[in-house]
Design an enzyme around this catalytic site. Structure first.
Site, mmCIF file in Angstrom:
data_model
loop_
_atom_site.group_PDB
_atom_site.id
_atom_site.type_symbol
_atom_site.label_atom_id
_atom_site.label_comp_id
_atom_site.label_asym_id
_atom_site.label_seq_id
_atom_site.Cartn_x
_atom_site.Cartn_y
_atom_site.Cartn_z
ATOM 1 N N HIS A 1 -7.367 1.797 3.629
ATOM 2 C CA HIS A 1 -6.544 2.810 3.020
ATOM 3 C C HIS A 1 -6.925 3.151 1.727
ATOM 4 O O HIS A 1 -7.157 4.550 1.309
ATOM 5 C CB HIS A 1 -4.991 2.156 3.019
ATOM 6 C CG HIS A 1 -4.216 3.088 2.062
ATOM 7 N ND1 HIS A 1 -3.405 4.137 2.767
ATOM 8 C CD2 HIS A 1 -3.894 3.328 0.822
ATOM 9 C CE1 HIS A 1 -2.667 4.471 1.747
ATOM 10 N NE2 HIS A 1 -2.853 4.354 0.661
ATOM 11 N N GLU A 2 -7.234 2.255 0.852
ATOM 12 C CA GLU A 2 -7.857 2.333 -0.394
ATOM 13 C C GLU A 2 -9.019 3.372 -0.409
ATOM 14 O O GLU A 2 -9.112 4.211 -1.435
ATOM 15 C CB GLU A 2 -7.889 1.155 -1.382
ATOM 16 C CG GLU A 2 -6.545 0.316 -1.476
ATOM 17 C CD GLU A 2 -5.557 1.194 -2.204
ATOM 18 O OE1 GLU A 2 -5.560 2.321 -2.982
ATOM 19 O OE2 GLU A 2 -4.228 1.009 -1.950
ATOM 20 N N HIS B 1 -8.660 6.879 0.137
ATOM 21 C CA HIS B 1 -8.244 7.892 -1.056
ATOM 22 C C HIS B 1 -9.536 8.085 -1.586
ATOM 23 O O HIS B 1 -9.684 9.501 -2.130
ATOM 24 C CB HIS B 1 -7.463 7.008 -1.971
ATOM 25 C CG HIS B 1 -5.988 6.966 -1.450
ATOM 26 N ND1 HIS B 1 -5.114 7.991 -1.225
ATOM 27 C CD2 HIS B 1 -5.290 5.981 -1.567
ATOM 28 C CE1 HIS B 1 -4.192 7.544 -0.974
ATOM 29 N NE2 HIS B 1 -4.186 6.211 -1.281
ATOM 30 N N GLU C 1 -0.989 9.848 1.090
ATOM 31 C CA GLU C 1 -0.817 8.298 1.501
ATOM 32 C C GLU C 1 -0.920 8.253 3.194
ATOM 33 O O GLU C 1 -1.571 7.639 3.519
ATOM 34 C CB GLU C 1 0.407 8.082 1.312
ATOM 35 C CG GLU C 1 0.734 7.634 -0.289
ATOM 36 C CD GLU C 1 -0.366 6.661 -0.647
ATOM 37 O OE1 GLU C 1 -0.562 5.697 -0.242
ATOM 38 O OE2 GLU C 1 -0.734 7.009 -1.939
#
Length: 261
Positions: A139-140, A143, A198
Site C-alpha cells: 500500500h505504501e 502511494h 487510499e
C-alpha cells in the site's frame, strides 16, 4: 437571498462556491498534462518531484532523530525482506530504499517519495504473517508509484491560492471567509481526494504483493484486524481515509475481479 442576509454576505458565499468549484475545474483541466499509467487516469500535478524528494529526506532524518527507532534485528530484517520483494514487484529498484522500525504501539506505517518506509512495532505485532505485512508495505509503495504526494501537494497549493484570492476581496468578512472557506474546501475537495488516494494505493498494493508471491486474500484479513482494533469514531465524510467497511468491500471486489479468491 436568505432573510436577513446582507448583499456583502451573499457575495462572499457566492465567491466561496465559485472558488471551490474553480479548484475542481482546474484539476480536471490541468490533469490532462500528466497521465499516470499505473492508475489509468490523468493527474493534476505541478509540484516539482525533486523538491518533494529533498523535503522527504529532511523529514526522514528528523523522524529518525526525534522518534525511538527499534534495534530489534529480527524486526528490521523482516521489514527489509518483505519491503525489498514489494519494491522489486513494483519495479522501483531505480532508487535506494531505506526502512526503519519505530517503537510505537499504534499499528501504522508511512512512506516518503524519497524511498523511505517506516513501520511501527504495533503494526508488526498486529500483522500475523508476512503476507499481511506485505499488504501494508505494498500500500505504501503504491502511494509512490501513484505520485500521490505530488498530486496532493498540488491540489493543496491550488486550493490555497484560490481561497487566498477570495479572502483578499472579502473586506471585513475576510477572517470568516478564511475559516469557512478553508473548511469547505477541505471537506469538499481535499479529504475526499485523500480517500480516493487510499483506495488506489490499496489496489496497487494488492497487485504488488501478488506479483511478489504473497497471498492477496491476506489483505482483507489484515484490514479486518485493523477494524477490530480501531478506536477512532471519525465519520468517513470528515476523514482522510475511507471507512474500514468501504476499504474491505473495495478490496474484496478487486481481488475477486482478478480471480485471486
Amino acid at each position: 437571498m436568505i432573510l436577513g442576509e446582507s448583499r456583502q454576505e451573499a457575495r462572499v458565499k457566492k465567491a466561496l462556491v465559485l472558488a471551490v468549484g474553480s479548484v475542481v475545474a482546474l484539476s480536471g483541466l490541468l490533469g490532462a498534462c500528466a497521465y499516470n499509467e499505473a492508475l489509468g487516469r490523468n493527474q493534476f500535478v505541478f509540484v516539482d518531484d525533486s523538491a518533494l524528494i529533498q523535503q522527504s529526506r529532511a523529514a526522514w532524518a528528523e523522524t529518525l532523530r526525534t522518534q525511538k527507532v527499534s534495534n530489534n534485528a529480527a524486526q528490521n530484517a523482516r521489514v527489509r525482506r518483505v519491503g525489498d520483494r514489494i519494491v522489486q514487484a513494483a519495479r522501483l529498484t531505480d532508487r535506494p530504499w531505506d526502512y526503519a522500525v519505530f517503537e510505537d504501539a499504534s499499528p501504522n506505517a508511512f512512506v516518503l517519495p524519497s524511498g523511505h518506509i517506516g513501520v511501527t512495532t504495533g503494526l508488526l505485532n498486529l500483522a500475523k504473517n508476512d503476507d499481511q505485512l506485505a499488504t501494508v508495505i505494498g500500500h505504501e509503495v503504491g502511494h509512490v508509484v501513484a505520485r500521490h504526494a505530488a498530486e496532493r501537494s498540488s491540489t493543496n497549493a491550488a486550493t490555497g491560492l484560490v481561497l487566498g484570492a477570495v479572502q483578499s476581496q472579502a473586506g471585513d468578512y475576510g477572517q470568516a471567509v478564511q475559516a469557512f472557506g478553508g473548511l469547505g474546501a477541505q471537506l469538499g475537495v481535499l479529504l475526499p481526494f485523500s480517500r480516493s488516494h487510499e483506495l488506489e494505493a490499496d489496489r496497487l498494493g494488492v497487485d504488488y504483493l501478488a506479483a511478489a508471491g504473497y497471498k492477496p486474500s491476506e489483505a482483507v484479513a489484515l484490514w479486518r484486524l485493523m477494524a477490530q482494533q480501531r478506536q477512532s469514531s471519525t465519520p468517513q465524510f470528515a476523514s482522510t481515509h475511507p471507512s474500514d467497511q468501504t476499504r474491505i468491500a473495495a478490496l474484496e471486489q478487486y481481488i475477486a475481479s482478478r480471480g485471486w479468491n
